[in-house]
Design a protein around this motif. Structure first.
Motif, PDB file in Angstrom:
ATOM      1  N   ASP A 112       0.822  -1.213   0.000  1.00  0.00           N
ATOM      2  CA  ASP A 112       0.000   0.000   0.000  1.00  0.00           C
ATOM      3  C   ASP A 112       0.856   1.263   0.000  1.00  0.00           C
ATOM      4  O   ASP A 112       0.428   2.294  -0.535  1.00  0.00           O
ATOM      5  N   ASN A 113       2.044   1.222   0.590  1.00  0.00           N
ATOM      6  CA  ASN A 113       2.941   2.364   0.501  1.00  0.00           C
ATOM      7  C   ASN A 113       3.382   2.597  -0.938  1.00  0.00           C
ATOM      8  O   ASN A 113       3.525   3.740  -1.372  1.00  0.00           O
TER       9      ASN A 113
ATOM     10  N   ARG B 194       1.601   1.666  -3.629  1.00  0.00           N
ATOM     11  CA  ARG B 194       0.442   2.000  -4.452  1.00  0.00           C
ATOM     12  C   ARG B 194      -0.037   3.433  -4.266  1.00  0.00           C
ATOM     13  O   ARG B 194      -0.984   3.853  -4.936  1.00  0.00           O
ATOM     14  N   LEU B 195       0.577   4.163  -3.360  1.00  0.00           N
ATOM     15  CA  LEU B 195       0.269   5.592  -3.295  1.00  0.00           C
ATOM     16  C   LEU B 195       0.628   6.273  -4.609  1.00  0.00           C
ATOM     17  O   LEU B 195       0.005   7.265  -4.995  1.00  0.00           O
TER      18      LEU B 195
ATOM     19  N   PRO C  35      -2.447   3.670  -7.651  1.00  0.00           N
ATOM     20  CA  PRO C  35      -3.359   2.814  -6.881  1.00  0.00           C
ATOM     21  C   PRO C  35      -3.724   1.509  -7.562  1.00  0.00           C
ATOM     22  O   PRO C  35      -3.958   0.504  -6.894  1.00  0.00           O
TER      23      PRO C  35
ATOM     24  N   HIS D 178       5.284   5.843 -10.616  1.00  0.00           N
ATOM     25  CA  HIS D 178       4.361   6.924 -10.972  1.00  0.00           C
ATOM     26  C   HIS D 178       4.380   7.167 -12.479  1.00  0.00           C
ATOM     27  O   HIS D 178       5.443   7.178 -13.107  1.00  0.00           O
TER      28      HIS D 178
ATOM     29  N   ARG E 127       8.609   4.187  -5.649  1.00  0.00           N
ATOM     30  CA  ARG E 127       7.353   4.921  -5.877  1.00  0.00           C
ATOM     31  C   ARG E 127       7.503   5.902  -7.037  1.00  0.00           C
ATOM     32  O   ARG E 127       6.590   6.086  -7.834  1.00  0.00           O
TER      33      ARG E 127
END
Length: 579
Positions: A425-426, A428-429, A432, A486, A482
């Protein structure tokens, strides 16, 4: 004052619209029904006991006395009161929790626009207070003020109707007395509790701030010899909270006594009145028992206002504090992102920026155009305006003058923001809807896949607050993963290897360079290792763009030579005046 009242009214309207009307009205109706059925149950039980006792004295009357209808009514009222109480709890809490959830979402949205992040960093304890204590205080508006008030008025009406059926004047007097006495006690309690309630709120906010400062800065406080003083301040604030609590508890105890005295006076008055009615032959003993027990139960719903009156000061303060964010939130979150022409990643035209609360501009009249796919390094001394320029491009800071056109960006800041959640979940920031395959690809690109595979739960491994459980290098690599995940084509990097050891920094930079193809990259840095592969070097000083050097030029080599690989110290600004 008028502005404050209008914002308060707007806030109340906004809160009322956050839950369906049938929940608000249904909760009040069920609460009133619960009170009315309780009063009817008590009154009917008293009438039935008295009537049964009198009927038993005369055998003929006992034979014809109907015990089934009253007993069935008692059972119906008992079961109905239980069901109504359950439904009231369910509906009122459902409405309240729906409002609090919607309110928190509205607050998050109001803090999402450009510039809000700066305010959160400056006063995190204050905004945490708004999101927790101030929001929680609003449940008193409905649960402890509106619902008990409606129930109390319904109780007064029922008592007036029941005794009015025996004697019109008695019913009218009882209803007026209940309303005047009950409301007066609650109003006086609210007025007297307002000041200690506000002192308690202020002391709690100070206590939270001081506790956070003590925990986060205990090393610095110890080195400065200020740790005992900070502990003493914390203890003094805690005593202030305790003193306010004692004052509020005393006021609540006195209010309980006042409601008890009012209930006793009500009972005495009704007893004298029904005694006179019995003497006049207007009323029998069962009717007198009914009137006495209804009057006895009529003041109890007013006593339920006691808790809401004590917290009224805190509740209205929370309404006033949250009104600006809640009322203005819909307009504040409409941020229009203007993209530059095709082939251009960033275009600034006489763009100026100024931080809130600062009398000086952080950036002054910057003209800049960056083609898509270009790698640019922003260099300059600390405080020169590099991070401010990145904030302007990212849309986190709005220009006070000029125009800013930029592609959608993803920003790797100096701080690695990780949350108490799973690794998955960190990640998927950033995206998502990313699949596990995409997550593993991003981790491979960041050089963290092997470490994650070594964990027992893999992507489901839960991190502690702030990424607790990962080393500094691993946390930075997770932030890099992350970034890679993106979809934005423009990367903003603010000192991406700051705080890493040399080996980890070189590996992170190498992986970044492998993934940079096709991306526009703008990096703010003090390090030569981060700037040496850039296509352009931009020298920023005092909020102004003083030099723009392209690769292959003498100016580029001179500016690059001023960055020292080991100490990461930019040369004195005065030496850049020639560019």
């Amino acid at each position: 004052m008028k502005a404050s009242r209008s914002s308060t009214r707007a806030m109340l309207v906004a809160l009322a619209a956050m839950a369906p009307r049938h929940l608000w009205l249904g909760g009040m109706a069920l609460a009133s029904l619960t009170v009315l059925m309780g009063m009817a149950l008590l009154g009917l039980s008293g009438w039935f006991i008295a009537a049964t006792a009198l009927a038993g004295l005369v055998p003929a009357t006992a034979l014809v006395f109907d015990v089934f209808m009253p007993s069935a009514g008692i059972r119906l009222l008992a079961l109905g009161r239980t069901g109504a109480r359950y439904g009231e709890r369910l509906v009122t809490h459902d409405a309240t929790l729906a409002v609090l959830a919607a309110l928190r979402e509205r607050l998050f949205r109001s803090w999402a626009p450009a510039g809000a992040a700066w305010q959160l960093r400056l006063r995190p304890a204050r905004w945490l207070q708004r999101l927790t204590s101030d929001v929680d205080a609003l449940d008193s508006l409905y649960l402890r003020l509106a619902v008990p008030l409606v129930s109390a008025c319904a109780a007064a009406l029922l008592a007036a109707v029941v005794l009015g059926a025996m004697h019109a004047g008695l019913g009218l007097l009882l209803g007026l007395w209940l309303l005047l006495a009950g409301m007066a006690i609650a109003a006086v309690l609210a007025l007297r509790a307002r000041r200690p309630a506000l002192r308690r709120v202020a002391a709690l906010e100070r206590l939270r701030t001081q506790a956070v400062d003590l925990v986060a800065g205990q090393t610095e406080l110890l080195m400065a010899g200020r740790l005992p003083a900070q502990c003493a301040r914390l203890a003094a604030t805690e005593r202030s909270v305790a003193q306010a609590d004692r004052q509020l508890n005393r006021l609540e105890a006195r209010a309980s006594m006042a409601f008890g005295m009012a209930s006793t006076l009500t009972l005495v008055g009704v007893l004298l009145a029904v005694g006179w009615l019995v003497e006049q032959g207007v009323l029998g003993a069962p009717g007198a028992a009914l009137a006495l027990l209804v009057a006895l139960a009529a003041m109890e719903p007013f006593a339920a206002l006691r808790r809401g009156a004590v917290e009224a000061g805190r509740t209205w303060l929370s309404v006033q504090r949250l009104a600006p964010q809640v009322v203005q939130a819909p307009a504040a979150i409409e941020i229009k992102v203007t993209e530059p022409p095709p082939g251009c990643a960033v275009r600034l035209q006489q763009a100026a920026a100024q931080h809130r609360g600062s009398p000086h501009r952080a950036l002054a009249a910057v003209d800049l155009q960056i083609p898509a796919g270009t790698q640019v390094a922003l260099i300059g001394a600390s405080g020169a305006g590099k991070s401010t320029l990145l904030s302007l491009i990212a849309g986190e800071l709005l220009a006070v003058h000029g125009q800013v056109l930029a592609q959608p960006c993803t920003w790797l800041t100096q701080r690695t923001e990780l949350f108490q959640d799973s690794l998955r979940d960190n990640l998927r920031l950033a995206q998502p809807g990313a699949s596990d395959v995409q997550l593993w690809q991003a981790l491979e690109g960041a050089g963290l896949a092997a470490d994650v595979r070594a964990l027992a739960e893999g992507l489901d491994t839960r991190l502690g607050e702030g990424g607790l459980g990962l080393s500094g290098g691993q946390a930075r690599r997770l932030a890099l993963a992350r970034l890679l995940l993106h979809p934005a084509a423009c990367w903003l990097l603010d000192e991406p290897t700051e705080g890493l050891d040399a080996a980890t920094a070189r590996d992170v930079l190498q992986r970044l360079r492998q993934q940079m193809h096709g991306h526009t990259v703008i990096v703010a840095t003090h390090w030569r290792r981060e700037a040496e592969t850039a296509d352009r070097l931009l020298w920023v000083e005092g909020g102004r763009l003083l030099a723009d050097a392209r690769r292959g030029t003498t100016d580029f080599d001179k500016l690059l030579g001023r960055l020292r690989e080991d100490a990461a110290v930019v040369a004195a600004p005065a030496t850049a005046k020639g560019f």
